[in-house]
Design a protein around this motif. Structure first.
Motif, mmCIF file in Angstrom:
data_model
loop_
_atom_site.group_PDB
_atom_site.id
_atom_site.type_symbol
_atom_site.label_atom_id
_atom_site.label_comp_id
_atom_site.label_asym_id
_atom_site.label_seq_id
_atom_site.Cartn_x
_atom_site.Cartn_y
_atom_site.Cartn_z
ATOM 1 N N ASN A 10 28.010 100.382 -6.104
ATOM 2 C CA ASN A 10 27.096 99.632 -5.376
ATOM 3 C C ASN A 10 27.940 99.242 -3.984
ATOM 4 N N PHE A 12 29.141 96.521 -3.115
ATOM 5 C CA PHE A 12 30.225 95.665 -3.084
ATOM 6 C C PHE A 12 31.749 96.310 -3.767
ATOM 7 N N GLU A 14 32.221 97.525 -6.963
ATOM 8 C CA GLU A 14 32.227 96.824 -8.113
ATOM 9 C C GLU A 14 32.854 97.760 -9.043
ATOM 10 N N GLY A 32 27.375 98.103 -12.891
ATOM 11 C CA GLY A 32 26.830 97.451 -11.555
ATOM 12 C C GLY A 32 25.899 98.747 -10.808
ATOM 13 N N ILE A 34 23.527 100.799 -8.508
ATOM 14 C CA ILE A 34 22.359 100.076 -7.809
ATOM 15 C C ILE A 34 21.262 101.178 -7.426
ATOM 16 N N HIS A 62 27.512 87.706 -11.825
ATOM 17 C CA HIS A 62 27.254 87.529 -10.245
ATOM 18 C C HIS A 62 26.656 89.029 -10.003
ATOM 19 N N ASP A 64 26.641 91.902 -8.209
ATOM 20 C CA ASP A 64 27.133 93.167 -8.392
ATOM 21 C C ASP A 64 27.559 93.647 -9.547
ATOM 22 N N HIS A 65 27.650 92.809 -10.782
ATOM 23 C CA HIS A 65 27.986 93.152 -12.083
ATOM 24 C C HIS A 65 27.048 93.342 -13.173
ATOM 25 N N LEU A 67 23.573 94.699 -11.938
ATOM 26 C CA LEU A 67 22.409 95.378 -11.413
ATOM 27 C C LEU A 67 22.005 96.495 -12.362
ATOM 28 N N HIS A 195 37.182 94.480 -9.084
ATOM 29 C CA HIS A 195 37.141 95.336 -7.783
ATOM 30 C C HIS A 195 38.712 95.678 -7.367
#
Length: 212
Positions: A10, A12, A14, A32, A34, A62, A64-65, A67, A195
């Protein structure tokens, strides 16, 4: 013995992790993905190695973790777990997505809950759940003593720490979590973060500017 495979997904960047054992059982940590291409990258590894997914376990909720949670849960018919204190963050996912400029309906898979000091087992291998709030209220880490590694989520990074300006984040709480739950681990413990690159507890004790 447990093994790790990392994927970076993604916008971010991640880190999603696969934890798997010699009997080909596996957990998916913080999926994560996407888009379809990222899903296929994860699924191709699982299926080419004939792994058998047992559960999704999240360090926190959160955007990004999480999706890829629903697509993984549906594909493999497996449960999804996180700490109960993360529910306000999980339930706020749609609002968070809009804050970052995209639409996302949130996780539809009903979660089960993990608690701190819970001893998870993948086959015969124990993994300890550590509660490390501050980045988010129910952030947890997964510590595998035998393998000298911990998946820290977004609590501790190489040379940095998690942000605390998102929903229910708190900087003093995060520092306390890192110093009481992560830094006491053996210095050689590899830290696999949410990350960026991996590090070690010893490296962060010696040089992390946020902890000195």
């Amino acid at each position: 013995m447990l093994h790790l495979q990392v994927f970076t997904f993604n916008p971010f960047s991640e880190n999603t992790y696969l934890i798997y054992n010699d009997n080909q059982e596996c957990w998916i940590v913080d999926p994560g993905m996407i888009n379809e291409q990222e899903c296929q990258e994860l699924f191709s590894f699982i299926e080419s190695h004939q792994l058998q997914p047992q559960a999704i376990i999240n360090t926190h909720a959160h955007i990004d973790h999480i999706l890829g949670v629903d697509v993984v849960a549906q594909r493999y018919n497996i449960p999804f777990y996180l700490h109960e204190l993360e529910m306000p963050v999980l339930n706020n996912a749609a609002n968070t997505a809009r804050m970052f400029g995209f639409e996302y309906a949130g996780v539809q898979t009903k979660p089960g809950f993990l608690s701190e000091q819970h001893l998870l087992r993948l086959g015969n291998d124990p993994v300890t759940v550590l509660l490390v709030p501050g980045h988010s209220p129910g952030s947890i880490a997964f510590y595998y003593e035998k393998g000298d590694w911990v998946i820290s989520g977004d609590a501790l990074f190489a040379g940095s720490i998690g942000r605390t300006d998102l929903l229910l984040g708190d900087h003093p709480t995060l520092i306390h979590s890192i110093k009481t739950q992560l830094l006491p681990l053996p210095a050689q413990t590899a830290v696999h973060s949410g990350h960026g690159p991996s590090t070690t507890i010893g490296q962060e004790l010696n040089s992390n500017p946020f902890l000195n």
